[in-house]
Design an enzyme around this catalytic site. Structure first.
Site, PDB file in Angstrom:
ATOM      1  N   ASP A 181      -3.329 -12.842 -10.394  1.00 52.35           N
ATOM      2  CA  ASP A 181      -1.854 -12.241 -10.914  1.00 52.35           C
ATOM      3  C   ASP A 181      -1.422 -12.052 -10.303  1.00 52.35           C
ATOM      4  OD1 ASP A 181      -0.756  -9.332 -11.472  1.00 52.35           O
ATOM      5  OD2 ASP A 181      -2.425  -8.940 -13.258  1.00 52.35           O
ATOM      6  N   ASP A 189      -9.025   0.290   0.380  1.00 57.27           N
ATOM      7  CA  ASP A 189      -9.992   1.122  -0.770  1.00 57.27           C
ATOM      8  C   ASP A 189     -10.595  -0.975  -1.924  1.00 57.27           C
ATOM      9  OD1 ASP A 189     -11.911   2.635  -1.896  1.00 57.27           O
ATOM     10  OD2 ASP A 189     -11.055   3.076  -3.438  1.00 57.27           O
ATOM     11  N   ASP A 221      -0.627 -17.953  -2.756  1.00 61.24           N
ATOM     12  CA  ASP A 221       0.009 -17.453  -3.855  1.00 61.24           C
ATOM     13  C   ASP A 221       0.811 -18.226  -4.011  1.00 61.24           C
ATOM     14  OD1 ASP A 221       3.157 -15.581  -4.044  1.00 61.24           O
ATOM     15  OD2 ASP A 221       3.040 -14.991  -2.036  1.00 61.24           O
ATOM     16  N   HIS A 237       0.859  -4.330 -10.315  1.00 61.11           N
ATOM     17  CA  HIS A 237      -0.477  -4.902 -11.201  1.00 61.11           C
ATOM     18  C   HIS A 237      -0.933  -4.742 -11.294  1.00 61.11           C
ATOM     19  CE1 HIS A 237      -0.751  -6.710 -14.936  1.00 61.11           C
ATOM     20  NE2 HIS A 237      -0.459  -6.067 -15.514  1.00 61.11           N
ATOM     21  N   ASN A 251     -17.336   5.356  -0.897  1.00 57.91           N
ATOM     22  CA  ASN A 251     -17.050   4.777   0.706  1.00 57.91           C
ATOM     23  C   ASN A 251     -16.115   6.200   1.609  1.00 57.91           C
ATOM     24  OD1 ASN A 251     -14.849   4.471  -0.317  1.00 57.91           O
ATOM     25  ND2 ASN A 251     -14.008   2.252   0.014  1.00 57.91           N
ATOM     26  N   THR A 253     -13.078   6.732   0.409  1.00 56.50           N
ATOM     27  CA  THR A 253     -12.059   6.415  -0.177  1.00 56.50           C
ATOM     28  C   THR A 253     -11.613   6.472  -1.478  1.00 56.50           C
ATOM     29  OG1 THR A 253     -11.879   6.073   2.128  1.00 56.50           O
ATOM     30  CG2 THR A 253      -9.983   5.177   0.521  1.00 56.50           C
ATOM     31  N   ASP A 374     -11.203  -9.412 -29.839  1.00 57.88           N
ATOM     32  CA  ASP A 374     -12.826  -9.692 -29.367  1.00 57.88           C
ATOM     33  C   ASP A 374     -13.320  -7.889 -29.792  1.00 57.88           C
ATOM     34  OD1 ASP A 374     -13.221 -12.187 -29.658  1.00 57.88           O
ATOM     35  OD2 ASP A 374     -12.329 -12.615 -28.064  1.00 57.88           O
ATOM     36  N   SER A 398      -3.479  -4.733 -19.946  1.00 60.27           N
ATOM     37  CA  SER A 398      -4.362  -5.390 -18.701  1.00 60.27           C
ATOM     38  C   SER A 398      -5.540  -4.489 -17.884  1.00 60.27           C
ATOM     39  CB  SER A 398      -2.438  -4.898 -17.689  1.00 60.27           C
ATOM     40  OG  SER A 398      -1.548  -6.290 -17.849  1.00 60.27           O
TER      41      SER A 398
END
Length: 619
Positions: A181, A189, A221, A237, A251, A253, A374, A398
């Site tokens: 992606d 984070d 990439d 995304h 943490n 954050t 499913d 997504s």
């Protein structure tokens, strides 16, 4: 009714409150200036501790009643102390945004803050988000937000994350999840959860581990063909999906990822999407899949899709030993009737995921399918990580696929005797049944991670393997013509004896099978009861193409006269290949205007297609 407190807690509580606190509860004005103000009593509840060590909760209807009640309690000689009845959550509350992550823990209090949201809201993950406190106007009333805003949170509609964390306890087996992606690897984070190639030395210009990629310390990439991805808004995304899977827990954050303790789970960042529309190519996706498997990944998240059967991608996934978790699509349609690929590939190493609202209903924007989808997961209006150390809301399958990806990693890490195929089946067998999902997803339920982790491996069903797609015969194409209001209607019929049809396409001109490149060229169309009708705007030549899952192909070229008389002359399929004529956009076919998709282009499942001219996309 009074409850006996543990002695230590009673002393700690009273010791804190007796330091002048109770004496101030003499009037509303006094209370407003005390150590505890009326605003501290958020739920209008006061915890009263008595001298004998018992306690009870007093609940009031409004602030005036609260103030009067506190004054009365002050005069009660049996009262040792009074304080707000605070709410507590699990240890992951140290992540300040955890309370907004209803998909992990839903107590029914979650609200869609349509006028007062604190974080940007994406209508399209590759567009500009609505700024905080500025997204409730008409311009933002897409199908996603209309569906989400009509839902009222229902307690218990979540993936049972807190119980799952207690069982999981960090897992045992090391698992690499390939996120094919986009990802901002610098996000605060996500530090420590991203996979690194330990055999590679950064920025020395050498392929140290001989895997064919230079300096691929943090993955690759494929969109820009470089080791170091430049971070931009088109990475929101995948960054959002990464946070849902494995953002650092506890943490202090941001948000918490479903995996929680990531001691044994890492995310391999492989970028294949980019640009303002977030598109990528078949070739890049295939190369990323091959890279992931060669470098140790066992689970792949594919939150992308299109309406065309991609034979090359199908074969790559079929021949892989990895488990693929794929977003079902965001057109609100039935994948059994109108497939969305790769979610609709009939493969036993795929989990296709639909999207739920916070009330447990299927999102209006989510695709579904009694046999081709499913499981469902709660991922409408989800807060997670986005680029440049920000956090934003997104909605779509997504986001649901990201949760199921995390759950698959947890099950596979936790049960070291389970195979990936068994981990897949465990997730489906342990799904929490929902009446609204019957006939919508094959499991009939939503993701329940705790149940999956507790599932007895010996009880795992065999599941349904994909159909055999080797050999067989090519689909057969035929046609008839008729007249409608003086115009010619062309009806195409596809007969597939092997029942493994992959896709059907058309393009203007006299073409051969090779021109369609297994569905990467041409315009896809759907069949109803094996047929589709097209309205001709004028005379011309159009070629139809069909391919099955074994790669068998057929073409049929038809000469259409815009005002011809009715005919039932059948055409014949041609399975030969060759030629180089490029397909063009047909004129007037079909009756509903459709744009021909770019060859081999794929789109992320995080936004809704335009209402017109859409052949692939997501919400």
């Amino acid at each position: 009714m009074r409850k006996q407190l543990q002695k230590g807690f009673s002393l700690l509580l009273c010791g804190a409150v007796l330091c002048g606190t109770i004496s101030v509860f003499t009037s509303p004005a006094a209370a407003e200036n005390s150590e505890y103000t009326l605003a501290d009593y958020e739920n209008l509840e006061a915890l009263v501790v008595y001298e004998d060590g018992t306690s009870e909760v007093h609940t009031y209807g409004d602030k005036a009643e609260l103030a009067a009640g506190l004054k009365t309690l002050k005069s009660d000689g049996d009262v040792a102390c009074v304080q707000p009845n605070y709410s507590y959550t699990t240890s992951s509350d140290s992540d300040p945004l955890y309370a907004d992550q209803w998909a992990l823990f839903n107590d029914g209090s979650f609200e869609l803050e349509t006028n007062q949201n604190d974080y940007p809201v994406f209508d399209s993950p590759f567009g500009e988000p609505a700024a905080p406190r500025d997204w409730s106007g008409p311009a933002r009333q897409s199908i996603v937000w209309k569906a989400s805003s009509s839902a009222t949170a229902v307690s218990g509609v979540d993936v049972n994350a807190e119980e799952a964390w207690d069982i999981y306890d960090g897992g045992s087996r090391d698992v690499i999840v390939a996120l094919i992606d986009t990802v901002d690897s610098s996000h605060e984070d996500l530090q420590g959860v991203l996979w690194t190639d330990t055999g590679e030395i950064a920025e020395n210009g050498i392929d140290d581990d001989g895997n064919g990629y230079i300096d691929d310390v943090s993955g690759w990439d494929f969109y820009d063909d470089t080791a170091t991805a430049s971070i931009s808004s088109d990475d929101d995304h995948g960054t959002h999906c990464a946070g849902s899977i494995a953002a650092n827990q506890d943490n202090g954050t941001g948000v918490t990822g479903l995996v929680g303790d990531t001691s044994h789970v890492q995310i391999m960042s492989l970028k294949v999407l980019g640009g303002e529309d977030g598109e990528g190519t078949t070739a890049d996706i295939i190369e990323a899949i091959e890279y992931a498997e060669a470098n140790g990944a066992s689970i792949v998240n594919l939150s992308l899709g299109g309406s065309y059967f991609d034979y090359a991608l199908y074969q790559t996934m079929k021949n892989s030993d990895m488990l693929f978790v794929v977003a079902a699509g965001n057109d609100g349609t039935d994948n059994d009737q109108t497939p969305s690929y790769p979610a609709s590939f009939n493969l036993s190493n795929i989990i296709s995921v639909a999207n739920l609202n916070c009330d447990g209903t299927l999102s209006d924007s989510s695709n579904y399918g009694a046999s081709s989808v499913d499981i469902a997961a709660p991922e409408s209006y989800i807060l997670s990580t986005t680029t440049d150390n920000t956090y934003s809301y997104m909605t779509g399958t997504s986001m649901a696929a990201a949760l199921v990806t995390a759950a698959a990693a947890m099950v596979y890490s936790y049960d070291t005797d389970a195979t990936l195929s068994q981990a897949r089946q465990i997730l489906l067998d342990s799904a929490s049944g929902k009446s609204g999902l019957s006939g919508k997803v094959s499991s009939g339920g939503m993701l329940d991670v705790a149940a999956a982790l507790e599932y007895d491996l010996s009880d795992v069903s065999t599941g349904d393997d994909e159909e055999t797609v080797s050999g067989g015969s090519a689909p057969e194409l035929s046609y008839t013509t008729s007249q409608l209001n003086g115009r010619t209607v062309l009806t195409l019929t596809v007969t597939d004896a092997d029942d493994d049809l992959g896709g059907v396409y058309y393009a203007e001109g006299t073409l051969t099978a090779s021109n369609f490149d297994y569905g990467n060229n041409g315009t896809p169309f759907t069949l109803e009861d094996g047929s589709a009708s097209f309205l001709a705007a004028g005379s011309g030549t159009v070629t139809s193409y069909a391919v099955d899952m074994a790669g068998n192909e057929s073409v049929l070229t038809v000469e259409v006269e815009g005002s011809s008389e009715s005919s039932t002359t059948p055409g014949s399929s041609d399975s030969t290949s060759g030629g180089s004529t490029a397909p063009a956009i047909p004129k007037g076919y079909p009756a509903e205007e459709m744009e021909m998709h770019l060859p081999g282009r794929w789109y992320p499942l995080g936004r809704r297609c335009p209402e017109e001219g859409c052949t692939a996309g997501a919400n």
